[in-house]
Design a protein around this motif. Structure first.
Motif, mmCIF file in Angstrom:
data_model
loop_
_atom_site.group_PDB
_atom_site.id
_atom_site.type_symbol
_atom_site.label_atom_id
_atom_site.label_comp_id
_atom_site.label_asym_id
_atom_site.label_seq_id
_atom_site.Cartn_x
_atom_site.Cartn_y
_atom_site.Cartn_z
ATOM 1 N N UNK A 83 0.850 -1.194 0.000
ATOM 2 C CA UNK A 83 0.000 0.000 0.000
ATOM 3 C C UNK A 83 0.882 1.238 0.000
ATOM 4 N N UNK A 84 0.272 2.383 -0.239
ATOM 5 C CA UNK A 84 1.033 3.631 -0.216
ATOM 6 C C UNK A 84 1.613 3.861 1.169
ATOM 7 N N UNK A 85 0.859 3.523 2.196
ATOM 8 C CA UNK A 85 1.341 3.702 3.564
ATOM 9 C C UNK A 85 2.539 2.802 3.861
ATOM 10 N N UNK A 86 2.616 1.670 3.176
ATOM 11 C CA UNK A 86 3.720 0.728 3.378
ATOM 12 C C UNK A 86 4.930 1.046 2.504
ATOM 13 N N UNK A 87 4.834 2.087 1.698
ATOM 14 C CA UNK A 87 5.977 2.498 0.879
ATOM 15 C C UNK A 87 5.943 1.979 -0.541
ATOM 16 N N UNK A 133 -8.232 14.780 -0.193
ATOM 17 C CA UNK A 133 -8.960 15.522 -1.228
ATOM 18 C C UNK A 133 -9.776 14.591 -2.113
ATOM 19 N N UNK A 134 -9.239 13.428 -2.424
ATOM 20 C CA UNK A 134 -9.910 12.520 -3.369
ATOM 21 C C UNK A 134 -10.409 11.242 -2.703
ATOM 22 N N UNK A 135 -10.369 11.205 -1.375
ATOM 23 C CA UNK A 135 -10.905 10.082 -0.593
ATOM 24 C C UNK A 135 -10.275 8.755 -1.028
ATOM 25 N N UNK A 136 -8.960 8.692 -0.924
ATOM 26 C CA UNK A 136 -8.201 7.497 -1.293
ATOM 27 C C UNK A 136 -7.714 6.817 -0.028
ATOM 28 N N UNK A 137 -7.888 5.505 0.039
ATOM 29 C CA UNK A 137 -7.444 4.719 1.183
ATOM 30 C C UNK A 137 -5.962 4.376 0.996
ATOM 31 N N UNK A 138 -5.089 4.986 1.792
ATOM 32 C CA UNK A 138 -3.651 4.769 1.629
ATOM 33 C C UNK A 138 -3.215 3.419 2.188
ATOM 34 N N UNK A 154 -6.093 -0.037 -6.173
ATOM 35 C CA UNK A 154 -6.543 1.317 -6.474
ATOM 36 C C UNK A 154 -6.958 1.421 -7.931
ATOM 37 N N UNK A 155 -7.914 2.294 -8.217
ATOM 38 C CA UNK A 155 -8.330 2.486 -9.606
ATOM 39 C C UNK A 155 -7.230 3.205 -10.383
#
Length: 738
Positions: free
Chosen positions: A301-305, A328-333, A340-341
């Motif tokens: 995930x983005x949070x995991x790098x 801003x775009x309601x994305x789950x990091x 992700x789309x």
């Protein structure tokens, strides 16, 4: 055997050879075998080849020798009956990105000549065949019209271009012309002609108005010459209330005016500015930021790098931008990148398209600050920094996220569009090079040419077919001619050079090969052996260092080195035909050939530790396959040459695991994903690349064996006296060692 028919080595002591003396038959296929490290290469390459090459270079003039590398004289008493030697080893071919299978084997040179001599040019826009015509040819075609036909000879000076053309019309009036056709309507030049510069226009000068009759040739010729001069080689003959014929004096499309230079071999070369695509300069690809390298592991995930460039450096800034975009775009990091789309992924990769996001952060003083940011995206940011920076180090770091992608203009064809519009048998030169060697032979066999084209191209086609056949005979018929030479394995590169040598038709040469069967399936072994026998039948001596049983039995003379490896080797244990070597008890090779010794099949391991899967592998010739690899087992991937083994293992499995486990930022081949690799913590690639390129490298330093030896020595009293500390020699100790 007469002395003239022998190659005799007296007292060879190179490396671990123990004063070896051996007699080898000339004009024969000789196989040197033995255990690894027994002295095969020392005898074949470091002694026989080195001395043959040294003697040949010494025979040249002093002026020629200054351009050639002189080899040192090997440690040998003498060698009798030695011919000029050519080594065909496993060193890879040129790393130049412009080198391909076609250029390395010189097939592409003959292809360029073929297309320059019998190629049929077409318009790159509409595909219409085009040809250069003489004035006499154009006149003859016009004179075939029925008598009494009324027509005009026009010069198309403007074809579908925007503009007012006031100066052009004024110039035509001054030249004495009276009529023009503007957008299909005939008008007098004495009129005031106004054109809208926002629209495209076609202007044709009416050079002459004629009616077909028998004595028209002279006047028609003058009119056509005038029209050709006005319109840069184009002339239009418009029949009144009838069709319109367009003729070209040059290689140019009558409809679109796209011209070709004279067909010469140089315009078909992607290494020449006359033919290379101007965008990629003939490379066929350009280095660009690759999103797949920015996110090497889409399972994170983005949070995991997942975004590697943002996982290092000023993490506080990047974390603030990530959080601002996510809010801003309601994305789950915390969601894996793969889930992700595409629109959500593009917000991070290519920016917010001018939309501003609210970014908050704490400065070094601990105070909260906020501002609005129109985020440009990681890809545009890296591209901008790559262009603007003067730092070589920064460029290297950014290049880690770049890969070569097909040129957007030529789509990887490397050549200009007008060059690619020249065809032979319906295929342009790039389409021909995209064929495999086997398919190219079939294409040439089915090629239909006119009588004139056959007269011109038969000898060229014969040369191309022979070289393609050589490649097929050495077992690389699956290779495409546009395959980059840098991507070939050592065995493939060696067989390409072998095929090139056969095409040279040299006689009286000593060829020395290093395991040419490596990487070759047993099905293709007979082809390779037949090729070596053909090379020998030309009047050459072929010496092969090899372990393959079929090669040993096919050789005229077999030399077994041994009996052991390293200091236990360096002797000729047995020599003669394979049948004689089998009878020698001290020959390990002979015992295996005779069947007295064999390799026992180990007991099968039945414990099941699970498997990992590669899904949807479709790189190169892989057909969207799913492959299961059991964990904790010795797994062998095999198949005929060109079946996709290396693509599956090296390009997909290794690179995909390296990305997931080591975040190496290498782009794996096309596949959907890998499953079940959680049980691994590392992946190691052991290939055939040369090691130890520096003169200080040796087996001890390369394997890191020297480090514990050095640390052990550091504990001795002698080392302490010499001032040896923490793995470093003091300066005075270094001077004494030298």
């Amino acid at each position: 055997m007469a002395a003239a028919d022998q190659l005799v080595v007296h007292g060879a002591r190179e490396h671990n050879l123990k004063d070896v003396t051996v007699s080898l038959p000339r004009n024969a296929l000789i196989c040197v075998t033995g255990l690894s490290g027994s002295g095969k290469s020392s005898l074949a390459f470091d002694t026989i080849y080195a001395e043959g090459q040294r003697r040949y270079v010494e025979s040249l003039s002093a002026y020629a020798r200054q351009f050639l590398q002189m080899m040192e004289k090997p440690d040998v008493d003498s060698i009798d009956g030695l011919s000029p030697a050519i080594s065909i080893d496993q060193k890879t071919t040129s790393r130049n990105p412009r080198s391909t299978v076609g250029t390395v084997t010189e097939i592409y040179d003959y292809l360029r000549l073929l297309y320059a001599r019998v190629g049929r040019p077409h318009c790159p826009i509409c595909g219409r065949p085009i040809a250069g015509q003489s004035i006499e040819s154009i006149v003859d075609q016009v004179l075939r019209m029925p008598e009494g036909t009324k027509f005009t000879v026009n010069a198309p000076v403007v074809r579908d271009r925007k503009g007012e053309y006031k100066d052009l019309l004024e110039h035509l009036r001054g030249e004495g012309f009276t009529r023009v056709k503007v957008d299909g309507e005939e008008r007098l030049l004495e009129e005031e002609i106004e054109l809208d510069k926002k629209f495209k226009h076609t202007i044709e000068v009416v050079v002459d108005r004629l009616s077909m009759k028998s004595d028209l040739r002279h006047r028609l010729t003058d009119s056509i010459e005038t029209a050709l001069a006005l319109a840069e080689g184009l002339v239009t003959v418009a029949v009144i209330d009838g069709e319109e014929l367009t003729f070209s004096e040059r290689f140019a499309c009558p409809e679109h005016g796209v011209g070709l230079p004279e067909l010469q071999p140089r315009i078909f070369s992607f290494n020449s500015p006359h033919g290379a695509c101007p965008r990629c300069t003939g490379l066929g690809a350009q280095q660009e930021i690759d999103p797949d390298l920015l996110v090497p592991d889409p399972e994170l995930s983005i949070a995991e790098g997942a975004l590697v460039p943002w996982s290092v450096g000023n993490s506080t800034y990047y974390e603030s931008v990530i959080q601002a975009i996510a809010d801003r775009y309601e994305i789950d990091v915390d969601k894996p990148w793969r889930d992700l789309t595409e629109e959500q992924q593009n917000l991070f990769l290519f920016g917010t398209n001018g939309d501003k996001v609210y970014v908050t952060y704490r400065n070094r003083m601990g105070r909260r600050r906020a501002y609005m940011l129109a985020f440009e995206g990681i890809v545009p940011s890296l591209e901008r920094r790559y262009k603007e920076t003067d730092s070589a180090g920064q460029r290297e770091r950014i290049e880690e996220y770049m890969s070569f992608r097909p040129c957007p203009v030529c789509k990887g064809a490397r050549l200009k569009p007008e060059v690619l519009a020249v065809t032979v048998g319906g295929s342009n030169i790039h389409e021909f090079t995209q064929m495999s060697v086997t398919r190219a032979i079939e294409f040439l066999d089915g090629l239909e040419l006119s009588e004139t084209e056959q007269l011109i191209g038969n000898r060229i086609i014969k040369e191309i077919r022979e070289r393609l056949t050589f490649l097929s005979d050495v077992g690389v018929g699956y290779l495409q001619l546009d395959r980059a030479a840098a991507t070939l394995s050592g065995g493939e590169a060696q067989r390409l050079r072998l095929a090139t040598q056969i095409g040279s038709q040299l006689v009286g040469v000593l060829y020395i090969l290093d395991e040419p069967s490596i990487g070759l399936h047993q099905r293709d072994n007979a082809k390779l052996i037949g090729t070596l026998e053909r090379l020998q039948s030309l009047g050459n001596t072929v010496l092969v260092v090899e372990h393959d049983e079929q090669m040993m039995r096919s050789a005229d003379w077999l030399v077994d080195m041994g009996p052991g490896a390293g200091e236990h080797g360096g002797h000729v244990v047995a020599e003669g035909p394979a049948g004689e070597v089998e009878k020698v008890k001290g020959s390990v090779t002979g015992q295996f050939l005779s069947g007295k010794r064999s390799i026992a099949v180990p007991d099968r391991r039945t414990e099941d530790l699970g498997s990992f899967w590669v899904r949807g592998a479709s790189q190169h010739n892989l057909k969207d396959i799913d492959v299961e690899f059991p964990v904790g087992k010795f797994v062998c991937v095999t198949g005929v040459s060109g079946s996709g083994k290396s693509t599956l293992v090296n390009e997909i499995v290794y690179k995909a695991l390296a990305n997931r486990l080591h975040r190496m930022r290498v782009k794996p081949g096309e596949h959907l994903g890998c499953e079940g690799i959680e049980c691994f913590d590392k992946v190691i690639d052991i290939d055939q690349s040369p090691i130890g390129r520096t003169p200080r490298s040796n087996p001890a330093t390369y394997t890191d064996l020297f480090t514990p030896i050095r640390e052990l020595y550091a504990q001795t009293p002698d080392a302490k006296v010499r001032g040896y500390k923490q793995g470093r020699w003091p300066r005075r100790a270094n001077s004494r060692r030298r």
